[in-house]
Design an enzyme around this catalytic site. Structure first.
Site, PDB file in Angstrom:
ATOM      1  N   HIS A 199     -14.142  -1.311 -10.335  1.00 20.11           N
ATOM      2  CA  HIS A 199     -14.790  -2.059  -9.551  1.00 20.11           C
ATOM      3  C   HIS A 199     -16.282  -2.128  -9.940  1.00 20.11           C
ATOM      4  O   HIS A 199     -17.348  -2.624  -9.036  1.00 20.11           O
ATOM      5  CB  HIS A 199     -14.691  -1.172  -8.166  1.00 20.11           C
ATOM      6  CG  HIS A 199     -13.329  -1.334  -7.402  1.00 20.11           C
ATOM      7  ND1 HIS A 199     -12.796  -2.599  -7.085  1.00 20.11           N
ATOM      8  CD2 HIS A 199     -12.289  -0.398  -7.295  1.00 20.11           C
ATOM      9  CE1 HIS A 199     -11.451  -2.348  -6.814  1.00 20.11           C
ATOM     10  NE2 HIS A 199     -11.075  -1.237  -7.076  1.00 20.11           N
ATOM     11  N   CYS A 224      -6.424   4.333  -4.264  1.00 20.65           N
ATOM     12  CA  CYS A 224      -6.766   4.140  -5.409  1.00 20.65           C
ATOM     13  C   CYS A 224      -6.801   4.788  -6.532  1.00 20.65           C
ATOM     14  O   CYS A 224      -6.255   4.676  -7.610  1.00 20.65           O
ATOM     15  CB  CYS A 224      -8.345   3.741  -5.365  1.00 20.65           C
ATOM     16  SG  CYS A 224      -9.057   1.913  -5.172  1.00 20.65           S
ATOM     17  N   CYS A 238     -13.406   4.984 -10.730  1.00 24.99           N
ATOM     18  CA  CYS A 238     -13.693   4.073  -9.864  1.00 24.99           C
ATOM     19  C   CYS A 238     -14.301   2.819 -10.393  1.00 24.99           C
ATOM     20  O   CYS A 238     -13.916   1.806 -10.150  1.00 24.99           O
ATOM     21  CB  CYS A 238     -14.353   4.363  -8.561  1.00 24.99           C
ATOM     22  SG  CYS A 238     -13.716   5.942  -7.792  1.00 24.99           S
ATOM     23  N   ARG A 296      -7.838   4.542   1.720  1.00 21.42           N
ATOM     24  CA  ARG A 296      -7.908   3.665   0.408  1.00 21.42           C
ATOM     25  C   ARG A 296      -8.276   4.480  -0.767  1.00 21.42           C
ATOM     26  O   ARG A 296      -8.080   4.305  -1.904  1.00 21.42           O
ATOM     27  CB  ARG A 296      -8.814   2.466   0.811  1.00 21.42           C
ATOM     28  CG  ARG A 296      -8.923   1.359  -0.143  1.00 21.42           C
ATOM     29  CD  ARG A 296      -7.513   0.831  -0.002  1.00 21.42           C
ATOM     30  NE  ARG A 296      -7.775  -0.313  -1.092  1.00 21.42           N
ATOM     31  CZ  ARG A 296      -7.005  -0.149  -2.326  1.00 21.42           C
ATOM     32  NH1 ARG A 296      -6.095   0.829  -2.556  1.00 21.42           N
ATOM     33  NH2 ARG A 296      -6.953  -1.235  -3.272  1.00 21.42           N
TER      34      ARG A 296
END
Lengths: 283, 108, 157
Positions: A201, A244, A197, A240
């Site tokens: 991000h 992802c 992740c 979501r």
């Protein structure tokens, strides 16, 4: 598809110049993590006030912000708030309703997610909604979209302005373990593309994947549920998460699985101090 | 979805009333394929949206399937006063339709 | 739903060209054309034909008095916010076209006497191209355009 891989792989090499991820999730405390995570983004995007991070990529990119603001003129999530309110006010077959489970009304975002010491698990708002239904003899709702998302839209709307404040209770080893598992989940690489992740991000936030600008992870949990134009409807945070994971070609976990609840626990803690502003609209 | 497929706002300011409408509709172009079956999804879109103020037509909008899903329309007209009625109605290519009234808010 | 007044109202904006084209194709009875959806314009594959079907003429002039508000880069081609406004006097109709779409004509707005020449909607754009605004005032036709880039996204959100 081949192009995507090349584009993302390039980004990956460039993006990894800075590494903030703790090697061992348990090396730092939640309070230290919060400080590190928040300051990483406030330093990376110095002109952006903390509260603005609740608006995702629109906090850092004016062109997409223009489109977003035009869409916010009459946001596509509005009908879902209305539907959620109707659902909230519709009694169950036994005559009871959601307000019997949520005694102080629909504005509940500030209370979730939280650690339940008795059950030794992270409790999320969607989970509580479905447990309320089941306790009253109703079938649980689907986790990712539909009526549950609409209920969350209404409850989110009523909660707007509440500040994120996820507490990891001190001295509760179980809570800390759940938090650290969520943290590991966030920083662990997975999938064919071998991305965490945080790869996109955190380290690469503000950079492009094709024409998309990767949104900063700070504030990622505040705006849910989200009407994504790509979906053409409203979806939940765990929907979501799954998307992802699929995009890095990893097998997603199930919505409301322990993995995603713990991830939500960690990630929401990282946004402590930022106001809830859901429901919201994204591309 | 909510009871009405139309969400509607009308505000008057400086002698001009601005109307904003959001409609819930799939707006299928007829070009899109069902991912599972591979079959084309038949076209299904709003063809016409009519806006009236106190019963008088102020705008007639014609659309193709090129307008986005859950379509948005904004228009404005001179006049309008707090409490007066604006109506927006749509009709689609399959004979579906809906209509919604709203009271204008604000001061002249 | 169907408002009789609308039939009268639409008269000014419906095109003679469209009447001939649609009626000629046997799609609709000529007397109904004025109140019907402009099949010829919306089904047309070319910008020029679509504009002619709506305005009845292919004589148009570019005008700086038309303002198109649309993003430089579409966040998502499925939802591109577009606003068109004009300071030209006596505007009776505004049309919005997406030049690169298979059927370019997207929306046409017939305005009443008190209606302000300022409309907004959200459109689909399959690929990069011009958003074209066509404004009719009296028997004149004015146009303006603005390019919107549409690209395939990576992840989004």
């Amino acid at each position: 598809m081949k192009k995507t891989v090349v584009a993302i792989a390039t980004l990956c090499v460039v993006g990894l110049s800075s590494t903030v991820a703790a090697k061992n999730a348990a090396d730092t405390t939640p309070a230290q993590d919060l400080e590190t995570y928040r300051s990483y983004f406030t330093k990376k995007f110095p002109g952006v006030p903390l509260q603005e991070f609740s608006n995702g990529v629109y906090a850092i990119d004016q062109i997409s912000r223009d489109s977003w603001e035009a869409i916010e003129e009459f946001p596509p999530y509005e009908p879902f708030i209305e539907e959620g309110e109707e659902l909230w006010n519709t009694p169950f077959a036994n005559g009871k309703g959601y307000s019997d489970c949520f005694k102080d009304g629909p504005a509940q975002r500030k209370n979730y997610p939280h650690w339940n010491a008795e059950r030794k698990m992270v409790i999320t708002l969607p989970l509580t909604i479905n447990e309320c239904r089941e306790a009253n003899g109703e079938k649980p709702l689907k986790w990712k979209k539909g009526k549950l998302a609409s209920l969350l839209a209404y409850m989110g709307y009523e909660s707007r302005g509440q500040k994120t404040n996820v507490v990891i209770p001190e001295g509760d080893a179980g809570a800390l373990t759940a938090y650290n598992e969520g943290k590991s989940q966030y920083f662990s690489r997975r999938g064919q593309l071998n991305f965490a992740c945080a790869s996109c991000h955190m380290q690469s936030s503000g950079m492009h994947v094709r024409t998309d600008i990767l949104s900063p992870g700070l504030g990622h949990t505040t705006g849910w549920p989200v009407y994504r134009s790509k979906w053409g409807n409203l979806g939940t945070l765990h929907r979501r998460f799954g998307g992802c994971n699929q995009q890095v070609r990893a097998k997603p976990f199930k919505a409301q699985s322990k993995e995603y609840r713990n991830l939500e626990y960690f990630l929401t803690h990282m946004s402590n101090g930022i106001e809830f502003n859901g429901p919201s609209a994204r591309k | 979805m909510a009871k009405s497929s139309i969400k509607l706002r009308a505000k008057v300011k400086n002698g001009v009333t601005t109307v904003k409408a959001l409609m819930s509709h799939p707006m299928e172009t007829g070009q899109r394929k069902n991912k599972k079956t591979g079959e084309k999804i038949p076209e299904h879109f709003i063809q016409e949206v009519v806006g009236t103020y106190n019963g008088k037509v102020v705008i007639t909008t014609s659309w193709s399937g090129g307008v986005s899903k859950d379509p948005y329309l904004s228009f404005s007209f001179k006049g309008g006063a707090n409490g007066e009625t604006v109506t927006v109605s749509w009709s689609d290519n399959k004979g579906g339709s809906d209509t919604k009234d709203v009271k204008i808010k604000g001061k002249k | 739903m169907i408002d009789v007044k609308r039939r009268v109202f639409l008269k000014g904006s419906a095109a003679a060209g469209a009447v001939v084209a649609a009626a000629g194709a046997g799609l609709i009875a000529p007397q109904a054309v004025l109140a019907e959806w402009n099949e010829a314009a919306f089904r047309s594959k070319s910008v020029a034909d679509a504009v002619k079907a709506v305005t009845g003429t292919d004589a148009s002039v570019e005008s700086a008095d038309i303002k198109i508000k649309a993003p430089e880069i579409a966040e998502n081609g499925a939802v591109v916010p577009v606003s068109v406004s004009s300071s030209i006097a006596g505007v009776t109709a505004i049309s919005i076209l997406a030049a690169s779409n298979p059927s370019p004509m997207v929306a046409s707005f017939a305005l009443g006497e008190t209606t302000v020449a300022d409309v907004s909607t959200r459109i689909k754009m399959g690929k990069t191209g011009d958003v074209i605004a066509v404004v009719q005032a009296g028997d004149k036709v004015y146009t303006a355009k603005k390019e919107v880039k549409v690209t395939i996204g990576g992840c989004g959100g």
